[in-house]
Design a protein around this motif. Structure first.
Motif, PDB file in Angstrom:
ATOM      1  N   GLY A 105      34.798  35.316  39.733  1.00 25.04           N
ATOM      2  CA  GLY A 105      34.777  36.580  39.009  1.00 25.04           C
ATOM      3  C   GLY A 105      36.018  37.392  39.282  1.00 25.04           C
ATOM      4  N   GLY A 106      35.967  38.660  38.921  1.00 24.07           N
ATOM      5  CA  GLY A 106      37.080  39.562  39.184  1.00 24.07           C
ATOM      6  C   GLY A 106      37.255  39.777  40.674  1.00 24.07           C
ATOM      7  N   SER A 107      38.488  39.727  41.143  1.00 20.70           N
ATOM      8  CA  SER A 107      38.752  39.797  42.585  1.00 20.70           C
ATOM      9  C   SER A 107      38.256  41.096  43.214  1.00 20.70           C
ATOM     10  CB  SER A 107      40.249  39.641  42.852  1.00 20.70           C
ATOM     11  OG  SER A 107      40.714  38.372  42.467  1.00 20.70           O
ATOM     12  N   ALA A 108      38.418  42.210  42.514  1.00 16.13           N
ATOM     13  CA  ALA A 108      37.995  43.493  43.073  1.00 16.13           C
ATOM     14  C   ALA A 108      36.484  43.534  43.271  1.00 16.13           C
ATOM     15  CB  ALA A 108      38.446  44.634  42.163  1.00 16.13           C
ATOM     16  N   ALA A 109      35.737  43.043  42.283  1.00 18.36           N
ATOM     17  CA  ALA A 109      34.280  43.024  42.404  1.00 18.36           C
ATOM     18  C   ALA A 109      33.833  42.081  43.514  1.00 18.36           C
ATOM     19  CB  ALA A 109      33.656  42.621  41.072  1.00 18.36           C
ATOM     20  N   LEU A 110      34.494  40.942  43.638  1.00 21.13           N
ATOM     21  CA  LEU A 110      34.155  40.003  44.704  1.00 21.13           C
ATOM     22  C   LEU A 110      34.420  40.611  46.076  1.00 21.13           C
ATOM     23  CD1 LEU A 110      35.542  36.656  43.225  1.00 21.13           C
ATOM     24  CD2 LEU A 110      33.165  37.434  43.270  1.00 21.13           C
ATOM     25  N   ALA A 111      35.540  41.311  46.211  1.00 23.27           N
ATOM     26  CA  ALA A 111      35.852  41.970  47.481  1.00 23.27           C
ATOM     27  C   ALA A 111      34.777  42.991  47.842  1.00 23.27           C
ATOM     28  CB  ALA A 111      37.222  42.641  47.404  1.00 23.27           C
ATOM     29  N   GLU A 112      34.304  43.722  46.841  1.00 25.27           N
ATOM     30  CA  GLU A 112      33.246  44.703  47.090  1.00 25.27           C
ATOM     31  C   GLU A 112      31.966  44.021  47.547  1.00 25.27           C
ATOM     32  OE1 GLU A 112      32.879  46.888  43.483  1.00 25.27           O
ATOM     33  OE2 GLU A 112      34.823  47.903  43.693  1.00 25.27           O
ATOM     34  N   LEU A 178      42.681  43.277  27.085  1.00 25.02           N
ATOM     35  CA  LEU A 178      43.345  43.238  28.381  1.00 25.02           C
ATOM     36  C   LEU A 178      42.298  43.259  29.471  1.00 25.02           C
ATOM     37  CD1 LEU A 178      46.192  45.916  27.880  1.00 25.02           C
ATOM     38  CD2 LEU A 178      46.399  43.427  27.653  1.00 25.02           C
ATOM     39  N   CYS A 179      42.691  42.837  30.663  1.00 25.08           N
ATOM     40  CA  CYS A 179      41.827  43.012  31.819  1.00 25.08           C
ATOM     41  C   CYS A 179      41.808  44.478  32.217  1.00 25.08           C
ATOM     42  CB  CYS A 179      42.331  42.184  33.003  1.00 25.08           C
ATOM     43  SG  CYS A 179      42.198  40.403  32.804  1.00 25.08           S
ATOM     44  N   ASP A 180      40.694  44.906  32.783  1.00 23.53           N
ATOM     45  CA  ASP A 180      40.610  46.265  33.313  1.00 23.53           C
ATOM     46  C   ASP A 180      41.653  46.438  34.415  1.00 23.53           C
ATOM     47  OD1 ASP A 180      39.396  48.385  35.314  1.00 23.53           O
ATOM     48  OD2 ASP A 180      38.373  48.664  33.391  1.00 23.53           O
ATOM     49  N   PRO A 181      42.306  47.589  34.480  1.00 24.20           N
ATOM     50  CA  PRO A 181      43.351  47.792  35.497  1.00 24.20           C
ATOM     51  C   PRO A 181      42.876  47.679  36.940  1.00 24.20           C
ATOM     52  CG  PRO A 181      43.535  49.435  33.765  1.00 24.20           C
ATOM     53  CD  PRO A 181      42.238  48.713  33.535  1.00 24.20           C
ATOM     54  N   THR A 182      41.550  47.715  37.159  1.00 26.99           N
ATOM     55  CA  THR A 182      41.046  47.608  38.525  1.00 26.99           C
ATOM     56  C   THR A 182      41.062  46.178  39.052  1.00 26.99           C
ATOM     57  OG1 THR A 182      38.763  47.398  37.732  1.00 26.99           O
ATOM     58  CG2 THR A 182      39.564  49.622  38.222  1.00 26.99           C
TER      59      THR A 182
END
Length: 291
Positions: A105-112, A178-182
Motif C-alpha cells: 500500500g501507500g508507504s505513509a499509511a503503512l508506516a502509521e 496523481l498520488c496524494d501528496p502525503t
C-alpha cells in the motif's frame, strides 16, 4: 491442501491487498499469521544443502538453518508489488519452512500502521520520509536503501488525448490522476511539477501509485504520473512517456527489519535477501535503479 497450494492462493491475493483501503487491506495481509516455533540453529549452507545463502553473509542475518518455521510479514510500498512478489517466491523456495505475507500500500499509511503496533516484521518504503516515521518511533534501528525510482507520464493505450509531455498536465480539459501528496509518489509529483513551473489540476488524488495506474489503464483519466516501474509492469494496458526532468526527482527506497518484529530471524534474513546479490538482480529485472 498442500503448503505450495496455500502459498499460490495467498500470493494471488497480494496485488489486491494494495487496492483495499485501511483496515481491510491490513486484515487481509496479516490473516493467518502463525506463531513461529523456535528450532535449533545450525551451520552451513542454504535449503537443499547448497552453498550458504547470500543473505546470511556479512549482514548479521542468521543462516538458513536458524530460521523458525512460520510466517514473515512484510509491509511494502505498492510500487514494489511485482518485484516483491518475485522476491517472496524466491525466498520461500530457499526457505521452505517460511511463508512470506505481503501487505502492500501507500508507504505513509503503512508506516502509521507499524507505529500503531501492527505485527510487521519488515518495512520497505518508497521514500525515506515514511521510514523516518518508523525510525523516530524507535521501531527500526538500521535501514538500508536498496533501490531507486523516478516518475513517468502514463496514458491509456493509444494515448487518446494526444499527450506529449509534462506541460500537458496543465490543460484544463484533461482528466488527471496523481498520488496524494502525503505518499511518496505524490510528494515526488508535486516536486516535479513545482520545479517545472506547471500548475496541474488533478481530478483525483489516489492513496498509492497502483491506484493511479488503475485509473489510467481503465481509461478513467487521460494521464497520470507513476513510477517508471509501474508503467513497465502494466504492459500493453498503458503507454509511458518519459519526462527528462524527472531525473532530478529520485525516490530512494529503504528497507528495515523492525525492532519489534514478531519473527526477528526471518525478518533479518528477508531484508538481507532483498539487499543482496539476488535481490539486486530481481529489482533490476523490474526496472528499479541501484541505490
Amino acid at each position: 491442501m498442500s503448503r505450495g497450494t496455500r502459498r499460490a492462493g495467498r500470493r494471488m491475493l497480494r496485488p489486491r491487498v494494495a487496492q483495499v483501503a485501511g483496515v481491510a487491506r491490513f486484515a487481509l495481509a496479516v490473516a493467518g499469521i502463525g506463531v513461529l516455533a523456535a528450532c535449533a540453529s545450525g551451520q552451513g549452507g542454504g535449503a537443499g544443502g547448497g552453498p550458504a545463502d547470500p543473505e546470511a553473509g556479512g549482514t548479521g542475518a542468521p543462516s538458513a538453518d536458524s530460521l523458525e518455521s512460520g510466517t514473515v510479514t512484510v509491509f511494502a510500498a505498492a510500487s514494489l508489488t511485482e518485484a516483491f512478489e518475485e522476491l517472496a517466491g524466491r525466498f520461500e523456495a530457499r526457505h521452505p519452512e517460511v511463508d512470506v505475507v505481503l501487505n502492500l500500500g501507500g508507504s505513509a499509511a503503512l508506516a502509521e500502521q507499524v507505529v500503531a503496533g501492527a505485527p510487521a516484521d519488515v518495512f520497505a518504503a518508497a521514500a525515506e520520509a515514511p521510514m523516518a516515521t518508523v525510525v523516530d518511533a524507535g521501531l527500526a534501528d538500521a535501514t538500508t536503501v536498496f533501490a531507486t525510482n523516478t516518475l513517468e507520464l502514463v496514458v491509456p493505450a493509444g494515448n487518446p488525448a494526444g499527450i506529449s509531455g509534462l506541460d500537458d498536465l496543465a490543460r484544463p480539459e484533461l482528466r488527471i490522476a496523481l498520488c496524494d501528496p502525503t505518499v511518496p509518489c505524490g510528494a515526488a509529483a508535486a516536486t516535479l511539477l513545482d520545479e517545472a513551473g506547471i500548475e496541474a489540476a488533478p481530478d483525483t488524488l489516489e492513496s498509492d501509485v497502483k491506484a493511479v495506474l488503475t485509473k489510467v489503464s481503465l481509461d478513467e483519466v487521460d494521464a497520470g504520473l507513476v513510477y517508471r516501474t509501474d508503467v513497465r509492469s502494466a504492459g500493453d494496458a498503458v503507454e509511458g512517456i518519459e519526462v527528462p526532468a524527472a531525473a532530478s526527482v529520485v525516490n530512494r527506497y529503504p528497507i528495515a527489519a523492525l525492532a519489534d518484529a514478531p519473527h526477528p530471524h526471518a525478518a533479518a534474513a528477508f531484508a538481507a535477501f532483498v539487499t543482496g546479490a539476488e535481490g539486486r538482480q530481481v529489482l533490476d529485472g523490474h526496472g528499479f535503479g541501484a541505490p
